[in-house]
Design a protein around this motif. Structure first.
Motif, mmCIF file in Angstrom:
data_model
loop_
_atom_site.group_PDB
_atom_site.id
_atom_site.type_symbol
_atom_site.label_atom_id
_atom_site.label_comp_id
_atom_site.label_asym_id
_atom_site.label_seq_id
_atom_site.Cartn_x
_atom_site.Cartn_y
_atom_site.Cartn_z
ATOM 1 N N TRP A 136 -6.645 10.455 23.300
ATOM 2 C CA TRP A 136 -6.381 11.660 22.859
ATOM 3 C C TRP A 136 -6.290 12.136 21.101
ATOM 4 O O TRP A 136 -6.121 12.364 20.352
ATOM 5 C CB TRP A 136 -4.762 12.245 22.829
ATOM 6 C CG TRP A 136 -4.773 13.712 22.808
ATOM 7 C CD1 TRP A 136 -5.319 14.148 23.575
ATOM 8 C CD2 TRP A 136 -3.588 14.299 22.615
ATOM 9 N NE1 TRP A 136 -5.159 16.063 23.263
ATOM 10 C CE2 TRP A 136 -4.463 16.396 22.888
ATOM 11 C CE3 TRP A 136 -2.452 14.095 21.848
ATOM 12 C CZ2 TRP A 136 -3.210 16.917 22.785
ATOM 13 C CZ3 TRP A 136 -0.900 15.294 22.089
ATOM 14 C CH2 TRP A 136 -2.101 16.825 21.418
ATOM 15 N N PRO A 137 -8.288 11.774 21.542
ATOM 16 C CA PRO A 137 -8.919 12.327 19.887
ATOM 17 C C PRO A 137 -8.541 13.492 18.970
ATOM 18 O O PRO A 137 -9.056 14.537 20.317
ATOM 19 C CB PRO A 137 -9.560 11.146 20.317
ATOM 20 C CG PRO A 137 -10.296 11.896 21.350
ATOM 21 C CD PRO A 137 -9.592 12.163 22.320
ATOM 22 N N GLY A 138 -8.726 14.046 18.330
ATOM 23 C CA GLY A 138 -8.823 14.966 17.753
ATOM 24 C C GLY A 138 -8.802 15.379 15.619
ATOM 25 O O GLY A 138 -9.853 14.578 15.354
ATOM 26 N N PHE A 139 -8.652 16.187 15.038
ATOM 27 C CA PHE A 139 -9.528 16.538 13.627
ATOM 28 C C PHE A 139 -8.053 16.930 12.703
ATOM 29 O O PHE A 139 -7.495 17.991 14.037
ATOM 30 C CB PHE A 139 -10.288 17.528 13.967
ATOM 31 C CG PHE A 139 -11.943 16.979 14.689
ATOM 32 C CD1 PHE A 139 -13.003 17.125 14.239
ATOM 33 C CD2 PHE A 139 -11.447 17.016 15.586
ATOM 34 C CE1 PHE A 139 -13.767 16.175 15.042
ATOM 35 C CE2 PHE A 139 -12.863 16.889 16.720
ATOM 36 C CZ PHE A 139 -14.167 16.528 16.017
ATOM 37 N N SER A 140 -8.298 16.433 12.246
ATOM 38 C CA SER A 140 -7.370 17.451 10.845
ATOM 39 C C SER A 140 -7.877 17.322 9.410
ATOM 40 O O SER A 140 -7.907 16.436 8.894
ATOM 41 C CB SER A 140 -6.276 15.422 10.792
ATOM 42 O OG SER A 140 -5.103 16.106 9.893
ATOM 43 N N THR A 141 -7.125 18.326 8.890
ATOM 44 C CA THR A 141 -7.206 18.710 7.853
ATOM 45 C C THR A 141 -6.025 19.114 7.101
ATOM 46 O O THR A 141 -5.424 19.613 6.260
ATOM 47 C CB THR A 141 -7.837 19.890 7.436
ATOM 48 O OG1 THR A 141 -7.230 20.922 8.209
ATOM 49 C CG2 THR A 141 -9.560 19.841 7.917
ATOM 50 N N GLU A 142 -4.368 17.911 6.700
ATOM 51 C CA GLU A 142 -3.368 18.119 6.875
ATOM 52 C C GLU A 142 -2.838 17.496 5.996
ATOM 53 O O GLU A 142 -2.260 17.486 5.283
ATOM 54 C CB GLU A 142 -2.615 17.687 7.915
ATOM 55 C CG GLU A 142 -2.565 18.871 8.951
ATOM 56 C CD GLU A 142 -2.240 18.222 10.327
ATOM 57 O OE1 GLU A 142 -1.025 18.819 11.022
ATOM 58 O OE2 GLU A 142 -2.079 17.299 11.073
ATOM 59 N N HIS A 143 -3.690 17.026 4.762
ATOM 60 C CA HIS A 143 -3.038 15.481 3.748
ATOM 61 C C HIS A 143 -3.501 16.679 2.710
ATOM 62 O O HIS A 143 -3.943 17.507 2.243
ATOM 63 C CB HIS A 143 -4.916 15.115 3.413
ATOM 64 C CG HIS A 143 -4.400 14.184 3.209
ATOM 65 N ND1 HIS A 143 -5.465 13.703 1.622
ATOM 66 C CD2 HIS A 143 -3.525 12.754 2.615
ATOM 67 C CE1 HIS A 143 -5.454 12.832 0.876
ATOM 68 N NE2 HIS A 143 -3.480 11.804 1.412
ATOM 69 N N ASP A 144 -2.052 16.541 2.266
ATOM 70 C CA ASP A 144 -1.849 17.575 0.963
ATOM 71 C C ASP A 144 -2.349 17.517 -0.274
ATOM 72 O O ASP A 144 -3.004 18.216 -0.652
ATOM 73 C CB ASP A 144 0.110 16.650 0.953
ATOM 74 C CG ASP A 144 0.688 17.222 0.918
ATOM 75 O OD1 ASP A 144 1.009 17.802 1.718
ATOM 76 O OD2 ASP A 144 2.103 16.684 1.424
ATOM 77 N N PRO A 145 -2.819 16.643 -0.411
ATOM 78 C CA PRO A 145 -3.897 16.300 -1.893
ATOM 79 C C PRO A 145 -5.332 17.552 -1.492
ATOM 80 O O PRO A 145 -5.728 18.231 -2.200
ATOM 81 C CB PRO A 145 -3.969 15.382 -2.057
ATOM 82 C CG PRO A 145 -2.951 14.415 -1.835
ATOM 83 C CD PRO A 145 -2.214 14.876 -0.444
ATOM 84 N N LEU A 146 -5.799 17.304 -0.019
ATOM 85 C CA LEU A 146 -6.566 18.114 0.255
ATOM 86 C C LEU A 146 -6.353 19.691 0.147
ATOM 87 O O LEU A 146 -6.890 20.773 -0.484
ATOM 88 C CB LEU A 146 -7.013 17.640 1.747
ATOM 89 C CG LEU A 146 -8.050 18.361 2.550
ATOM 90 C CD1 LEU A 146 -9.453 18.411 1.839
ATOM 91 C CD2 LEU A 146 -8.374 18.047 4.483
ATOM 92 N N VAL A 147 -5.355 19.473 0.864
ATOM 93 C CA VAL A 147 -4.969 21.370 0.661
ATOM 94 C C VAL A 147 -4.764 21.927 -0.744
ATOM 95 O O VAL A 147 -4.926 23.003 -0.774
ATOM 96 C CB VAL A 147 -3.638 21.063 1.628
ATOM 97 C CG1 VAL A 147 -2.755 22.660 1.454
ATOM 98 C CG2 VAL A 147 -3.624 20.573 3.184
ATOM 99 N N ASN A 148 -4.036 20.859 -1.467
ATOM 100 C CA ASN A 148 -4.133 21.305 -2.750
ATOM 101 C C ASN A 148 -5.623 21.695 -3.347
ATOM 102 O O ASN A 148 -5.634 22.199 -4.464
ATOM 103 C CB ASN A 148 -3.159 20.616 -3.877
ATOM 104 C CG ASN A 148 -1.809 20.716 -2.955
ATOM 105 O OD1 ASN A 148 -1.200 20.956 -2.648
ATOM 106 N ND2 ASN A 148 -0.869 19.389 -3.297
#
Length: 792
Positions: A136-148
């Motif tokens: 079940w492959p997907g995409f994520s932008t949940e990394h805290d340093p990325l968000v900050n």
């Protein structure tokens, strides 16, 4: 009339782990083979001083994975991957990972949009909604340093390159049955934009079985600067038992006879030409490793001037880059290329050398004399080769010893190359300091030099796991580090502790301790990662932007309502449910019971198939709450919610988890979930909604238990990984040892076929399964080619 050049009969064979049953003879013009045309001599490739080892990749299959995940590491934008192994959202090394889509994913393209029909009559589909039998492959932008660090809260993604046997299409199934193309291997589509803390799945469609490499590019403004990152993701589509391809290798030399000091051009051509790895060339007559060449565009070329006067037999060993891709091939001693170098022959000593040089005699004064290991070759893997320069002993036979803390090991008689090169394989030894010692045929010490043996590791690489934090994170990945506290009943207020109007939320998060105690909480990735709350502490706000005025008549909730879609939208809350924290308890069959709905309108909950077909989720095939959701195995699910009217909705929910093997069940306390839908006042609903002290205590106890079990499981996984590393090291060592045993010395039969007039030698070596003897041993005959001179 002149005779034309002869042709070469090639033995081809195909098999993966199967014995060769037959051989097909194919005539091929000499000029079509690598290095054959005199006017186009083979190009010498740079020599790799030490033969790499075949690495083992981590294979991700049948689990949830955020295949394309965006990170910021040390201020730099990075593409990578996560998977639910060793805990949820475990970061993995993409470059040493293979994503596997099973053959059971095959489905027809009939009655699908034109862009999917272009894939062929069938496609292999990893669907947008989870199928427990498939990846079940997907995409994520949940990394805290990325968000900050992301200035505008956005990342754009593009599919910039695709390699594989078929077309590839990635598309989203919309909440109203529409299919939206996002990435394509054939058509240039606009970059796809993701918000922060976004977690999205879509349909991955492949047009054929086989290997694919998908290269994505991410672009974002990080700390005031535009940055890009690229990463290639490897997929295999098809049955796992056919993952590894059989390999054919054609070994060739540009001549069969040469003068001392002349360069010999060697080449190995591969079928298939896509084979990746290296070829280690050796001389069975002298025990010398001649060098290692990387396979480029299907050919590995090596030029060597190391051969001394005498009869030689060239062997070759193909070392695949990845164990899952291609079978290894070995051109063994007795079947190698016979090469003759003119001049006076120095015979190999007949006696063995059983007397090592005392370590006390190896001093700084004689270190580096006669033999010197280059600085770049000072560290070698276990069972690899060590390369040294011994120009003062060029052409001479030397007795080679390896000294380590475990003792002295004789590596045998080796003839130093005519160019002064000396490459020998390291004997089995523990990692640490080692010495390469050379003795003359008369037993005198010639010299020595030091090197380091490094632990051989062929297992997948690891990526440091970032800490996950957040208030109330007693269920997070690292939350076991937080001390337990006896919970107190929350003070009665008329305001929620937390308001969520966007981001990923598992509203119904079910956990069960090893003792069989079950709790129901809310989990979110907005304030941190996997942060747990009591349901009564959180308000789920459905923004006015969720309103849809034209819901199709065929779908629940028509003609209008507030829609939380199946795929995440950055401006809306995205509620789902998760039962994965039941795994360790055995209580894995979970039913989530929505007992009642209080509110001004109806609430519908359903999913959509990959091609826009409606999929009810509630018991009895219903889509309207109240009702029950059943997950027979641990799962993480999202669905489409439709609220028919604006207003305040309160859902009363509990869950029951059953142990399938024992028939025992555990039921959670009943909790109340508050949704504020549209632009309406909240009122005093939270004056009536609060979690009890008992439910808070139960949540704390269960989460402490699960955290403890996850810590133990992580330690067990660490120990298991260490054992697997050792097993993999042993497998790699055994493969090297077997290849070395096959290439010790030339056979009389091979030497007898040498023809002084031969100008070019070629040999077709084919193998099935990587374990069969090749070239005329039991399965066929070798054909050596002699270029005939033209006659009238």
């Amino acid at each position: 009339m002149k005779r034309r050049n002869s042709v070469l009969k090639r033995i081809t064979a195909a098999a993966i782990g199967l014995a060769l049953a037959s051989a097909t003879l194919i005539a091929a013009p000499l000029a079509s083979l690598p290095g054959a045309a005199a006017a186009e001599p083979a190009v010498s490739e740079p020599v790799v001083p030490t033969a790499p080892v075949t690495l083992e990749r981590r294979i991700i299959e049948n689990v949830h994975t955020d295949t394309v995940s965006v990170f910021v590491d040390d201020g730099k934008l990075v593409l990578g991957s996560k998977a639910d192994i060793n805990g949820p959202g475990y970061r993995i090394d993409t470059d040493s990972t293979l994503f596997h889509l099973e053959a059971a994913s095959r489905t027809t393209t009939a009655n699908t949009p034109e862009f999917l029909r272009r894939l062929g009559n069938d496609m292999w589909l990893a669907p947008q909604t989870q199928d427990p039998a498939l990846i079940w492959p997907g995409f994520s932008t949940e990394h805290d340093p990325l968000v900050n660090a992301a200035d505008d809260g956005k990342v754009s993604l593009e599919l910039i390159n695709t390699k594989g046997p078929g077309r590839v299409e990635l598309f989203l199934s919309g909440g109203f049955g529409e299919l939206n193309r996002v990435f394509s291997s054939t058509d240039k589509l606009p970059a796809w934009s993701m918000g922060m803390r976004q977690h999205t799945h879509m349909n991955w469609a492949f047009g054929a079985q086989g290997r694919y490499e998908l290269t994505f590019r991410a672009t974002a403004k990080i700390n005031g600067k535009n940055q890009t990152a690229e990463r290639t993701y490897s997929f295999y589509v098809g049955p796992k038992n056919k993952m590894t391809s059989g390999t054919g290798m054609l070994v060739a030399a540009d001549r069969g006879k040469l003068a001392p000091g002349e360069s010999l051009q060697l080449s190995a051509e591969f079928d298939p030409a896509s084979a990746r790895g290296w070829v280690e060339y050796g001389d069975a007559a002298t025990g010398q490793v001649l060098g290692v060449a990387e396979v480029k565009n299907g050919v590995a070329r090596l030029a060597t001037s190391a051969l001394n006067p005498g009869q030689h037999e060239i062997t070759a060993r193909f070392i695949p880059q990845w164990a899952d891709e291609y079978e290894p091939v070995v051109l063994k001693a007795g079947n190698g290329l016979p090469i003759q170098v003119t001049g006076d022959v120095i015979e190999r000593p007949e006696q063995q050398d059983g007397t090592p040089v005392p370590d006390a005699s190896l001093t700084d004064a004689n270190r580096g004399q006669v033999v010197r290991i280059p600085k770049s070759a000072k560290t070698v893997d276990q069972h690899a080769t060590v390369t040294a320069s011994a120009r003062q002993a060029a052409g001479q036979w030397v007795s080679v010893w390896q000294h380590t803390a475990q003792g002295q090991q004789w590596l045998g008689w080796v003839q130093v190359g005519a160019d002064g090169s000396l490459t020998v394989r390291v004997a089995d030894a523990k990692p640490g300091a080692a010495k390469l010692v050379l003795k003359s045929t008369s037993g005198d010490l010639l010299g020595w030099d030091a090197f380091t043996i490094r632990q051989l590791d062929v297992t997948p690489g690891e990526v440091p796991q970032p800490p996950r934090g957040g208030s109330n994170n007693r269920g997070g990945h690292d939350s076991g580090q937080q001390p337990s506290q006896k919970p107190d009943s929350a003070a009665q207020t008329c305001e929620p502790s937390l308001v969520l109007d966007n981001g990923h939320v598992d509203a119904f998060n079910v956990s069960v301790s090893t003792g069989g105690q079950a709790v129901l909480q809310l989990k979110e990735d907005v304030t941190g990662s996997h942060v747990l709350h009591e349901a009564e502490d959180v308000l789920l706000r459905v923004n006015q932007s969720a309103y849809e005025s034209n819901i199709p008549a065929s779908l629940p909730g028509s003609p209008s309502g507030y829609v939380l879609p199946l795929a995440q939208r950055s401006d809306l809350v995205w509620p789902g449910w998760d039962t994965n924290r039941t795994t360790g308890s055995g209580y894995t069959d979970v039913t989530i019971n929505i007992h009642s709905v209080e509110g001004p309108g109806s609430v519908h909950l359903y999913s959509m198939g990959s091609f826009g077909d409606l999929k009810p989720l509630l018991d009895g095939g219903s889509t309207r709450l109240p009702g029950s959701l059943r997950e027979p195995t641990p799962a993480h699910t999202h669905a489409q919610w439709v609220f028919s009217e604006a207003g305040i909705y309160v859902l009363t929910v509990s869950a029951t988890a059953t142990n399938p093997s024992k028939g025992q069940s555990a039921t959670t306390a009943t909790h109340r979930y508050v949704f504020q839908v549209g632009d309406v006042p909240l009122g005093d609903v939270f004056c009536k909604v609060t979690a009890s002290a008992d439910s808070r205590a139960a949540s704390a106890a269960v989460n402490d238990n699960i955290n403890e079990q996850e810590s133990k499981a992580a330690e067990a996984a660490k120990q298991a990984k260490a054992k697997e590393k050792e097993k993999a090291r042993q497998r790699a060592a055994e493969a090297v040892t077997a290849a070395e045993a096959d290439s010790e010395h030339a056979s009389d039969a091979a030497a007898a076929v040498t023809d002084p007039e031969r100008e070019r030698l070629l040999l077709w070596a084919a193998i099935g399964g990587g374990a069969l003897a090749i070239g005329g041993i039991g399965y066929g005959t070798l054909w050596y080619l002699r270029r005939l001179r033209g006659v009238e």
